[in-house]
Enzyme design. Structure first.
Site, PDB file in Angstrom:
ATOM      1  N   ARG A   1      -1.460  -0.940  -6.472  1.00 53.75           N
ATOM      2  CA  ARG A   1      -2.194  -1.877  -5.628  1.00 53.75           C
ATOM      3  C   ARG A   1      -1.448  -3.209  -5.656  1.00 53.75           C
ATOM      4  O   ARG A   1      -0.965  -3.636  -6.724  1.00 53.75           O
ATOM      5  CB  ARG A   1      -3.623  -2.089  -6.152  1.00 53.75           C
ATOM      6  CG  ARG A   1      -4.602  -0.945  -5.828  1.00 53.75           C
ATOM      7  CD  ARG A   1      -4.894  -0.827  -4.341  1.00 53.75           C
ATOM      8  NE  ARG A   1      -5.831   0.255  -4.029  1.00 53.75           N
ATOM      9  CZ  ARG A   1      -5.474   1.501  -3.728  1.00 53.75           C
ATOM     10  NH1 ARG A   1      -4.195   1.842  -3.684  1.00 53.75           N
ATOM     11  NH2 ARG A   1      -6.384   2.414  -3.450  1.00 53.75           N
TER      12      ARG A   1
ATOM     13  N   GLU B   1      -2.857  -7.252   1.694  1.00 49.41           N
ATOM     14  CA  GLU B   1      -2.672  -6.251   2.728  1.00 49.41           C
ATOM     15  C   GLU B   1      -3.642  -6.406   3.899  1.00 49.41           C
ATOM     16  O   GLU B   1      -4.829  -6.603   3.627  1.00 49.41           O
ATOM     17  CB  GLU B   1      -2.919  -4.874   2.088  1.00 49.41           C
ATOM     18  CG  GLU B   1      -1.739  -3.974   2.166  1.00 49.41           C
ATOM     19  CD  GLU B   1      -1.942  -2.750   1.312  1.00 49.41           C
ATOM     20  OE1 GLU B   1      -1.515  -2.778   0.149  1.00 49.41           O
ATOM     21  OE2 GLU B   1      -2.515  -1.769   1.808  1.00 49.41           O
TER      22      GLU B   1
ATOM     23  N   HIS C   1       2.046   1.175   3.003  1.00 50.66           N
ATOM     24  CA  HIS C   1       1.017   1.892   2.216  1.00 50.66           C
ATOM     25  C   HIS C   1       0.905   3.364   2.652  1.00 50.66           C
ATOM     26  O   HIS C   1      -0.133   3.793   3.173  1.00 50.66           O
ATOM     27  CB  HIS C   1      -0.348   1.185   2.319  1.00 50.66           C
ATOM     28  CG  HIS C   1      -1.253   1.490   1.153  1.00 50.66           C
ATOM     29  ND1 HIS C   1      -2.210   0.615   0.684  1.00 50.66           N
ATOM     30  CD2 HIS C   1      -1.340   2.586   0.365  1.00 50.66           C
ATOM     31  CE1 HIS C   1      -2.856   1.167  -0.340  1.00 50.66           C
ATOM     32  NE2 HIS C   1      -2.341   2.358  -0.554  1.00 50.66           N
TER      33      HIS C   1
END
Ligand code: GLV
Ligand code: GLV
Length: 326
Positions: free
Chosen positions: A239, A268, A286
């Site tokens: 993450r 993000e 991602h």
């Protein structure tokens, strides 16, 4: 006959999972190819018995409160930092995730990033396409050896453990750091448990595989990056907020480390603008679990968690078992 249960899916996912749910439930899918706004999410979860949500949906206390009939939010991801689990537990809502089925895909992508950065694959591809290849040259795109190097794994859970094991083909020395020891990994591949500073100082490649929790936020900041070798490469498929992205820009720009490969970002989908101009970082959107096979398995797993809860059973991938003990 019992009334059919109402299921809401926040965005299109692989069809087999939707078909599975449709056998016994009424299913509504958000067909717009975008993340729902908080307002839309709140209005959609009202009156539903189950919700299948994505890591891009922020499932906070307000959303959970609006989900007045809901028994389960099944997250279509292994990470569930997008959900206020504590609030869900208080409201007796079950939360599930999709562990295991995406372990190989994620660790494979971490390896792909490691290779891409170490051997400058993306830069070299762009160079070739631009017609700049004028023949073999002794100094063209020199990178870093991979075989025989030291690999540092931060977080030796399912994914970190799998990533570490795949290093055997490259005869690497493996160091790992975690909040708990992984004795099997030590026994099976001779991995060595070290503290984080030692790992950062001694590794040629550092790959992050921890969940995002308060203790791992900015686990890698300016101080940690300064401990790494000048030739080292950092890989993050976990993450974004685990790494201080501004500090990473500084380390890459000033060549304090050699390169980085990122699949996730601190804010993000926003990315530190300076990262986009640096040639020593490979940037992915991602996609660690993004294979046909894996995404289908994740979707089926999330659907099966929902079906179990709607049958009154404990779902296989519950992350807040306290809910059923209360
Ligand atoms: C993807 O990031 C996941 O947590 O599954
Ligand atoms: C997640 O699946 C992990 O344990 O790495």
């Amino acid at each position: 006959m019992q009334e059919r249960k109402q299921v809401f899916i926040t965005r299109m996912i692989p069809e087999p999972a939707i078909e599975l749910l449709k056998k016994t439930c009424n299913v509504e899918v958000n067909m717009e190819d975008r993340v729902l706004t908080k307002h839309e999410l709140i209005s959609k979860v009202k009156g539903k018995d189950a919700v299948l949500c994505l890591l891009t949906d922020t499932i906070d206390d307000e959303v959970l409160q609006a989900a007045d009939r809901c028994k389960i939010f099944a997250n279509y991801a292994v990470g569930y930092n997008n959900i206020d689990v504590e609030s869900a537990t208080r409201r007796k809502i079950i939360i599930t995730n999709t562990p295991g089925v995406l372990t190989d895909a994620t660790s494979d992508l971490a390896w792909a990033l490691l290779f891409a950065v170490a051997r400058r694959i993306v830069e070299a591809d762009a160079f070739t396409r631009q017609g700049k290849f004028k023949g073999w040259a002794p100094q063209l795109f020199l990178g870093q050896d991979i075989t025989g190097k030291t690999l540092g794994i931060i977080g030796a859970g399912r994914i970190g453990n799998n990533f570490a094991r795949k290093s055997k083909g490259f005869s690497m020395r493996v160091l790992y750091y975690d909040v708990k020891r992984n004795f099997e990994l030590e026994k099976d591949i001779g991995a060595t448990f070290v503290d984080l500073d030692t790992l950062l100082k001694e590794s040629d490649f550092v790959s992050i595989h921890v969940p995002l929790v308060p203790d791992t936020r900015h686990l890698i900041g300016a101080r940690e990056l300064s401990l790494m070798k000048k030739t080292a490469i950092l890989i993050n498929t976990s993450r974004g907020p685990v790494v201080d992205e501004k500090a990473l820009v500084d380390a890459l720009k000033n060549r304090k480390i050699w390169g980085a490969g990122l699949d996730v970002y601190e804010n993000e989908p926003d990315i530190e603008p300076e990262l986009l101009n640096l040639s020593n970082v490979v940037l992915l959107p991602h996609i660690a679990s993004a294979t046909f096979e894996t995404r289908t398995k994740m979707a089926i797993m999330a659907a099966e968690n929902i079906l179990a809860v709607l049958r009154g059973e404990i779902p296989p991938n519950i992350v807040n078992p306290e809910v059923i003990r209360k």
